[in-house]
Design an enzyme around this catalytic site. Structure first.
Site, PDB file in Angstrom:
ATOM      1  CB  SER A 138      -0.510   0.119   1.332  1.00  0.00           C
ATOM      2  OG  SER A 138      -1.633   1.451   1.253  1.00  0.00           O
ATOM      3  CG  HIS A 182      -3.522  -2.253  -1.222  1.00  0.00           C
ATOM      4  ND1 HIS A 182      -5.098  -2.491  -1.735  1.00  0.00           N
ATOM      5  CD2 HIS A 182      -3.899  -0.789  -0.384  1.00  0.00           C
ATOM      6  CE1 HIS A 182      -6.097  -2.184  -0.281  1.00  0.00           C
ATOM      7  NE2 HIS A 182      -5.087  -0.788   0.278  1.00  0.00           N
ATOM      8  CG  ASP A 203      -4.969   2.489   0.761  1.00  0.00           C
ATOM      9  OD1 ASP A 203      -6.152   1.857   1.029  1.00  0.00           O
ATOM     10  OD2 ASP A 203      -3.476   2.490   1.403  1.00  0.00           O
ATOM     11  CG  MET A 219      -7.974   7.000   2.557  1.00  0.00           C
ATOM     12  SD  MET A 219      -7.219   7.771   3.727  1.00  0.00           S
ATOM     13  CE  MET A 219      -6.378   6.025   4.109  1.00  0.00           C
ATOM     14  CG  HIS A 226      -8.942   0.431   0.378  1.00  0.00           C
ATOM     15  ND1 HIS A 226      -8.431  -0.125   1.128  1.00  0.00           N
ATOM     16  CD2 HIS A 226     -10.924   0.361   0.573  1.00  0.00           C
ATOM     17  CE1 HIS A 226      -9.538   0.218   2.498  1.00  0.00           C
ATOM     18  NE2 HIS A 226     -10.819   0.278   1.868  1.00  0.00           N
ATOM     19  CG  MET A 273     -10.978   3.882   2.526  1.00  0.00           C
ATOM     20  SD  MET A 273      -9.958   3.055   3.046  1.00  0.00           S
ATOM     21  CE  MET A 273      -8.681   3.291   1.993  1.00  0.00           C
ATOM     22  CG  MET A 286     -10.957  -2.188   5.591  1.00  0.00           C
ATOM     23  SD  MET A 286      -9.377  -2.295   5.226  1.00  0.00           S
ATOM     24  CE  MET A 286      -8.515  -1.382   6.043  1.00  0.00           C
ATOM     25  N   GLY A 300      -8.466   4.559   7.211  1.00  0.00           N
ATOM     26  CA  GLY A 300      -8.418   6.025   7.320  1.00  0.00           C
ATOM     27  C   GLY A 300      -6.991   5.795   7.750  1.00  0.00           C
ATOM     28  CG  PHE A 301      -4.913   6.541   9.879  1.00  0.00           C
ATOM     29  CD1 PHE A 301      -4.999   8.000  10.234  1.00  0.00           C
ATOM     30  CD2 PHE A 301      -6.276   6.948  10.575  1.00  0.00           C
ATOM     31  CE1 PHE A 301      -6.355   9.003   9.974  1.00  0.00           C
ATOM     32  CE2 PHE A 301      -7.410   7.621  11.201  1.00  0.00           C
ATOM     33  CZ  PHE A 301      -6.984   9.427  10.563  1.00  0.00           C
ATOM     34  N   GLY A 302      -2.936   4.477   7.306  1.00  0.00           N
ATOM     35  CA  GLY A 302      -1.290   3.244   8.266  1.00  0.00           C
ATOM     36  C   GLY A 302      -0.805   3.270   9.616  1.00  0.00           C
ATOM     37  N   GLY A 303      -0.458   1.854   9.618  1.00  0.00           N
ATOM     38  CA  GLY A 303       0.456   1.984  10.926  1.00  0.00           C
ATOM     39  C   GLY A 303      -0.506   1.281  12.684  1.00  0.00           C
ATOM     40  CG  ASP A 356      -6.068  -3.097   3.417  1.00  0.00           C
ATOM     41  OD1 ASP A 356      -5.042  -2.356   4.516  1.00  0.00           O
ATOM     42  OD2 ASP A 356      -6.506  -1.968   2.743  1.00  0.00           O
ATOM     43  N   GLY A 357      -4.402  -4.198   6.939  1.00  0.00           N
ATOM     44  CA  GLY A 357      -4.341  -3.194   7.928  1.00  0.00           C
ATOM     45  C   GLY A 357      -3.816  -4.254   8.749  1.00  0.00           C
ATOM     46  N   GLY A 358      -2.436  -3.752   9.003  1.00  0.00           N
ATOM     47  CA  GLY A 358      -1.792  -4.340  10.024  1.00  0.00           C
ATOM     48  C   GLY A 358      -0.891  -5.582  10.311  1.00  0.00           C
ATOM     49  N   GLY A 395       0.817  -1.986   4.385  1.00  0.00           N
ATOM     50  CA  GLY A 395       1.554  -0.647   4.169  1.00  0.00           C
ATOM     51  C   GLY A 395       3.047  -0.668   4.502  1.00  0.00           C
ATOM     52  CB  SER A 396       3.310   0.536   8.028  1.00  0.00           C
ATOM     53  OG  SER A 396       2.874  -0.201   8.747  1.00  0.00           O
TER      54      SER A 396
END
Ligand code: DX5
Ligand code: ZN
Length: 213
Positions: A6, A31, A33, A35, A64, A66, A135, A140-143, A173-175, A195-196
């Site tokens: 991402s 990917h 995002d 938003m 993606h 959002m 999700m 809304g946010f990475g990391g 997607d996420g973490g 992402g991160s």
């Protein structure tokens, strides 16, 4: 297992270079995002920037959304021919219409679900989709940290897919990191978004192959 880095966690002052590096590091999809500051509090970029990205990416785009106004964004992305466009089940009232619009333009339609959203609403729409994006953080946010209950949700979704739409892929997607990639693979995930974990280290190729397992 496919890996979709991402770009939300990329260095935006060197975005072109970052995209080039990740494309050369074995990523399968890019990917992206989008938003709008309404569906989620954060803002990223719109189709003008995605158009520039599409010109330099050597791998297919996985977009993606959002956003609140899903048809508007889909319409503006059609000429860019992304591989996937995901939009949120919580937002759009006319899901079939959006799916048809994407299909007519040879883009694979996908629905995204927030962590609290039940799988119930998917049953009758699943055969029309090519992918479900689960999700595993609030969007809304990475990391952010992976929400552990997502693993059970993915297992339940896998069973539902086997029954109603075996062609449909699962993306998470996420973490996502090397800490949970194996469990996610075993639960039946087809595409991992990270992402991160990818952009936070120095060696993108190593991070990507560690997720692939
Ligand atoms: C969050 C985005 C994600 C984000 C993931 O709303 O949808 O794609 O970039 O970032 P990490 O992998 O850092 O959780
Ligand atoms: Zn995303």
């Amino acid at each position: 297992m496919k890996i979709a880095p991402s770009i939300l966690s990329a260095d935006f002052t060197r975005l072109g270079e970052e995209i080039g590096r990740v494309c050369e590091s074995g990523a399968d999809l890019l990917h992206i995002d989008i938003m709008d500051g309404h569906f989620v509090p954060n803002l990223t970029f719109g189709s003008m920037i995605v158009e520039q990205i599409s010109k330099i990416s050597t791998i297919p785009l996985d977009i993606h959304l959002m956003v609140e106004n899903v048809p508007f964004f889909i319409q503006s992305l059609l000429p860019l021919k992304p591989k996937y466009v995901s939009f949120h089940i919580e937002e759009e009232k006319h899901i079939h219409r959006c799916i048809e619009l994407l299909r007519k333009n040879d883009i694979s339609p996908a629905l995204a679900l927030n962590p609290h959203t039940s799988l119930e609403g998917l049953k009758y729409i699943l055969p029309s989709l090519d992918m479900v994006l689960v999700m595993s953080v609030n969007p809304g946010f990475g990391g952010q940290s992976f929400i552990p209950m997502s693993l059970q949700k993915i297992k339940d979704l896998k069973a539902m897919i086997q029954e109603y739409a075996p062609h449909c892929l699962i993306e998470v997607d996420g973490g996502v990191s090397d800490k949970n990639a194996q469990a996610l693979r075993e639960a039946g995930v087809d595409i991992l978004v990270a992402g991160s974990y990818v952009f936070g280290g120095k060696d993108y190729a190593k991070a990507i192959s560690s997720l692939r397992g």
